[in-house]
Motif scaffolding. Structure first.
Motif, PDB file in Angstrom:
ATOM      1  N   ASN A  20       0.857  -1.183   0.000  1.00  0.00           N
ATOM      2  CA  ASN A  20       0.000   0.000   0.000  1.00  0.00           C
ATOM      3  C   ASN A  20       0.895   1.235   0.000  1.00  0.00           C
ATOM      4  O   ASN A  20       1.787   1.368   0.827  1.00  0.00           O
ATOM      5  N   ASN A  21       0.672   2.121  -0.921  1.00  0.00           N
ATOM      6  CA  ASN A  21       1.480   3.345  -0.957  1.00  0.00           C
ATOM      7  C   ASN A  21       0.618   4.599  -0.938  1.00  0.00           C
ATOM      8  O   ASN A  21       1.036   5.648  -1.400  1.00  0.00           O
ATOM      9  N   ASP A  22      -0.559   4.492  -0.381  1.00  0.00           N
ATOM     10  CA  ASP A  22      -1.486   5.617  -0.373  1.00  0.00           C
ATOM     11  C   ASP A  22      -2.000   5.871   1.043  1.00  0.00           C
ATOM     12  O   ASP A  22      -2.430   4.928   1.719  1.00  0.00           O
ATOM     13  N   GLN A  65       8.128  11.762   7.086  1.00  0.00           N
ATOM     14  CA  GLN A  65       7.907  12.716   5.997  1.00  0.00           C
ATOM     15  C   GLN A  65       8.604  12.263   4.724  1.00  0.00           C
ATOM     16  O   GLN A  65       8.047  12.369   3.632  1.00  0.00           O
ATOM     17  N   SER A  66       9.802  11.718   4.847  1.00  0.00           N
ATOM     18  CA  SER A  66      10.544  11.278   3.667  1.00  0.00           C
ATOM     19  C   SER A  66      10.011   9.965   3.098  1.00  0.00           C
ATOM     20  O   SER A  66      10.280   9.635   1.951  1.00  0.00           O
ATOM     21  N   LYS A  67       9.250   9.217   3.900  1.00  0.00           N
ATOM     22  CA  LYS A  67       8.735   7.918   3.477  1.00  0.00           C
ATOM     23  C   LYS A  67       7.245   7.958   3.111  1.00  0.00           C
ATOM     24  O   LYS A  67       6.657   6.924   2.805  1.00  0.00           O
ATOM     25  N   GLY A  68       6.629   9.127   3.173  1.00  0.00           N
ATOM     26  CA  GLY A  68       5.222   9.245   2.779  1.00  0.00           C
ATOM     27  C   GLY A  68       4.219   8.844   3.850  1.00  0.00           C
ATOM     28  O   GLY A  68       3.089   8.474   3.528  1.00  0.00           O
ATOM     29  N   PHE A  69       4.604   8.911   5.103  1.00  0.00           N
ATOM     30  CA  PHE A  69       3.705   8.625   6.222  1.00  0.00           C
ATOM     31  C   PHE A  69       3.323   9.916   6.929  1.00  0.00           C
ATOM     32  O   PHE A  69       4.154  10.802   7.085  1.00  0.00           O
ATOM     33  N   LYS A  70       2.084  10.002   7.366  1.00  0.00           N
ATOM     34  CA  LYS A  70       1.640  11.114   8.207  1.00  0.00           C
ATOM     35  C   LYS A  70       1.614  10.609   9.638  1.00  0.00           C
ATOM     36  O   LYS A  70       1.096   9.533   9.913  1.00  0.00           O
ATOM     37  N   VAL A  71       2.183  11.398  10.550  1.00  0.00           N
ATOM     38  CA  VAL A  71       2.292  10.994  11.951  1.00  0.00           C
ATOM     39  C   VAL A  71       1.228  11.698  12.784  1.00  0.00           C
ATOM     40  O   VAL A  71       1.024  12.902  12.656  1.00  0.00           O
ATOM     41  N   ARG A  90      -5.181   4.397   4.442  1.00  0.00           N
ATOM     42  CA  ARG A  90      -5.278   3.090   3.786  1.00  0.00           C
ATOM     43  C   ARG A  90      -4.409   2.039   4.470  1.00  0.00           C
ATOM     44  O   ARG A  90      -4.565   0.854   4.234  1.00  0.00           O
ATOM     45  N   SER A  91      -3.433   2.493   5.286  1.00  0.00           N
ATOM     46  CA  SER A  91      -2.621   1.577   6.089  1.00  0.00           C
ATOM     47  C   SER A  91      -2.052   2.336   7.276  1.00  0.00           C
ATOM     48  O   SER A  91      -2.058   3.573   7.296  1.00  0.00           O
ATOM     49  N   CYS A  92      -1.553   1.578   8.257  1.00  0.00           N
ATOM     50  CA  CYS A  92      -1.185   2.197   9.519  1.00  0.00           C
ATOM     51  C   CYS A  92      -0.068   1.434  10.225  1.00  0.00           C
ATOM     52  O   CYS A  92      -0.031   0.211  10.191  1.00  0.00           O
ATOM     53  N   ILE A  93       0.820   2.204  10.860  1.00  0.00           N
ATOM     54  CA  ILE A  93       1.757   1.661  11.836  1.00  0.00           C
ATOM     55  C   ILE A  93       1.277   2.188  13.182  1.00  0.00           C
ATOM     56  O   ILE A  93       1.079   3.395  13.345  1.00  0.00           O
ATOM     57  N   GLY A  94       1.084   1.288  14.113  1.00  0.00           N
ATOM     58  CA  GLY A  94       0.652   1.691  15.444  1.00  0.00           C
ATOM     59  C   GLY A  94       1.721   1.383  16.472  1.00  0.00           C
ATOM     60  O   GLY A  94       2.354   0.327  16.421  1.00  0.00           O
ATOM     61  N   VAL A  95       1.914   2.317  17.405  1.00  0.00           N
ATOM     62  CA  VAL A  95       2.854   2.129  18.501  1.00  0.00           C
ATOM     63  C   VAL A  95       2.082   2.327  19.797  1.00  0.00           C
ATOM     64  O   VAL A  95       1.372   3.322  19.947  1.00  0.00           O
ATOM     65  N   ALA A  96       2.214   1.386  20.717  1.00  0.00           N
ATOM     66  CA  ALA A  96       1.514   1.494  21.998  1.00  0.00           C
ATOM     67  C   ALA A  96       1.991   0.378  22.924  1.00  0.00           C
ATOM     68  O   ALA A  96       2.773  -0.494  22.520  1.00  0.00           O
ATOM     69  N   CYS A  97       1.484   0.400  24.154  1.00  0.00           N
ATOM     70  CA  CYS A  97       1.737  -0.716  25.057  1.00  0.00           C
ATOM     71  C   CYS A  97       0.983  -1.929  24.511  1.00  0.00           C
ATOM     72  O   CYS A  97       0.088  -1.797  23.674  1.00  0.00           O
ATOM     73  N   TYR A  98       1.338  -3.111  24.960  1.00  0.00           N
ATOM     74  CA  TYR A  98       0.776  -4.332  24.397  1.00  0.00           C
ATOM     75  C   TYR A  98      -0.755  -4.351  24.397  1.00  0.00           C
ATOM     76  O   TYR A  98      -1.378  -4.676  23.383  1.00  0.00           O
ATOM     77  N   THR A  99      -1.377  -4.014  25.517  1.00  0.00           N
ATOM     78  CA  THR A  99      -2.835  -4.082  25.609  1.00  0.00           C
ATOM     79  C   THR A  99      -3.505  -3.111  24.641  1.00  0.00           C
ATOM     80  O   THR A  99      -4.390  -3.500  23.880  1.00  0.00           O
ATOM     81  N   ILE A 134      11.205   2.731  12.070  1.00  0.00           N
ATOM     82  CA  ILE A 134      11.796   3.070  10.769  1.00  0.00           C
ATOM     83  C   ILE A 134      11.819   1.846   9.853  1.00  0.00           C
ATOM     84  O   ILE A 134      11.482   1.951   8.664  1.00  0.00           O
ATOM     85  N   LYS A 135      12.162   0.675  10.398  1.00  0.00           N
ATOM     86  CA  LYS A 135      12.151  -0.550   9.586  1.00  0.00           C
ATOM     87  C   LYS A 135      10.755  -0.839   9.048  1.00  0.00           C
ATOM     88  O   LYS A 135      10.603  -1.279   7.905  1.00  0.00           O
ATOM     89  N   ALA A 136       9.728  -0.585   9.853  1.00  0.00           N
ATOM     90  CA  ALA A 136       8.358  -0.798   9.382  1.00  0.00           C
ATOM     91  C   ALA A 136       8.031   0.142   8.218  1.00  0.00           C
ATOM     92  O   ALA A 136       7.396  -0.269   7.243  1.00  0.00           O
ATOM     93  N   MET A 137       8.485   1.383   8.315  1.00  0.00           N
ATOM     94  CA  MET A 137       8.267   2.319   7.208  1.00  0.00           C
ATOM     95  C   MET A 137       9.039   1.876   5.966  1.00  0.00           C
ATOM     96  O   MET A 137       8.520   1.963   4.852  1.00  0.00           O
ATOM     97  N   GLU A 138      10.272   1.435   6.174  1.00  0.00           N
ATOM     98  CA  GLU A 138      11.118   1.047   5.058  1.00  0.00           C
ATOM     99  C   GLU A 138      10.625  -0.203   4.346  1.00  0.00           C
ATOM    100  O   GLU A 138      10.994  -0.428   3.193  1.00  0.00           O
ATOM    101  N   MET A 139       9.796  -1.017   4.997  1.00  0.00           N
ATOM    102  CA  MET A 139       9.225  -2.184   4.307  1.00  0.00           C
ATOM    103  C   MET A 139       8.446  -1.746   3.073  1.00  0.00           C
ATOM    104  O   MET A 139       8.323  -2.493   2.116  1.00  0.00           O
ATOM    105  N   CYS A 140       7.939  -0.531   3.091  1.00  0.00           N
ATOM    106  CA  CYS A 140       7.122  -0.013   1.996  1.00  0.00           C
ATOM    107  C   CYS A 140       7.951   0.526   0.837  1.00  0.00           C
ATOM    108  O   CYS A 140       7.402   0.982  -0.152  1.00  0.00           O
ATOM    109  N   ASP A 141       9.264   0.479   0.947  1.00  0.00           N
ATOM    110  CA  ASP A 141      10.156   0.977  -0.105  1.00  0.00           C
ATOM    111  C   ASP A 141      10.388  -0.070  -1.185  1.00  0.00           C
ATOM    112  O   ASP A 141      11.511  -0.298  -1.614  1.00  0.00           O
ATOM    113  N   VAL A 142       9.331  -0.744  -1.619  1.00  0.00           N
ATOM    114  CA  VAL A 142       9.499  -1.776  -2.640  1.00  0.00           C
ATOM    115  C   VAL A 142       9.066  -1.278  -4.000  1.00  0.00           C
ATOM    116  O   VAL A 142       8.386  -0.335  -4.138  1.00  0.00           O
TER     117      VAL A 142
END
Length: 142
Positions: A20-22, A65-71, A90-99, A134-142
């Motif tokens: 997903n790149n959008d 910003q350089s990878k096309g993600f809005k924070v 259209r896609s998301c990286i989430g950061v939080a405590c486990y629960t 950053i690695k999660a963002m970079e997965m989208c550099d395909v």
């Protein structure tokens, strides 16, 4: 249990997430902020980072910003729904405590998501492995 659910969801959604790149977003918890943070909280989109360098949020912002993600830096799980409704990602990286992360990943299971748990939780000056984000963002550099 939450850790296993997060790993399974990450694995199941990884391919769709990568391709997903959008309208990609990153949801960061406000607890990553430094206690001296001067960012103001918008009632819809959360805290607007000033990139002051006092915490890791600014680092994530710059790479995003350089990878096309809005924070979005959010004060709680209820903001997830607001942001989804207003921004329509259209896609998301989430950061939080486990629960919180497990619950939020379930809420947004209609879109590709990757979850990254906090290294140190406790709702105040928490920590995340920035390299993992950053690695999660970079997965989208395909």
């Amino acid at each position: 249990m939450d850790e296993i659910l997060i790993e399974v969801r990450n694995a199941v959604m990884r391919n769709d997430f990568i391709h997903n790149n959008d309208r990609r977003i990153i949801l960061l918890p406000q607890c990553l902020r430094n206690s001296d943070c001067c960012a103001r909280c918008d009632p819809i989109f959360g805290y607007e980072c000033k990139q002051c360098g006092k915490c890791d949020i600014g680092t994530v912002y710059k790479v995003a910003q350089s990878k096309g993600f809005k924070v979005f830096v959010i004060p709680g799980g209820s903001f997830v729904k607001k942001i989804i409704k207003q921004y329509k990602p259209r896609s998301c990286i989430g950061v939080a405590c486990y629960t919180e992360l497990s619950e939020s990943m379930e809420e947004v299971s209609f879109m590709p998501v990757q979850g990254i748990p906090l290294l140190k939780d406790g709702c105040f000056e928490t920590k995340v492995d920035v390299d993992e984000v950053i690695k999660a963002m970079e997965m989208c550099d395909v």
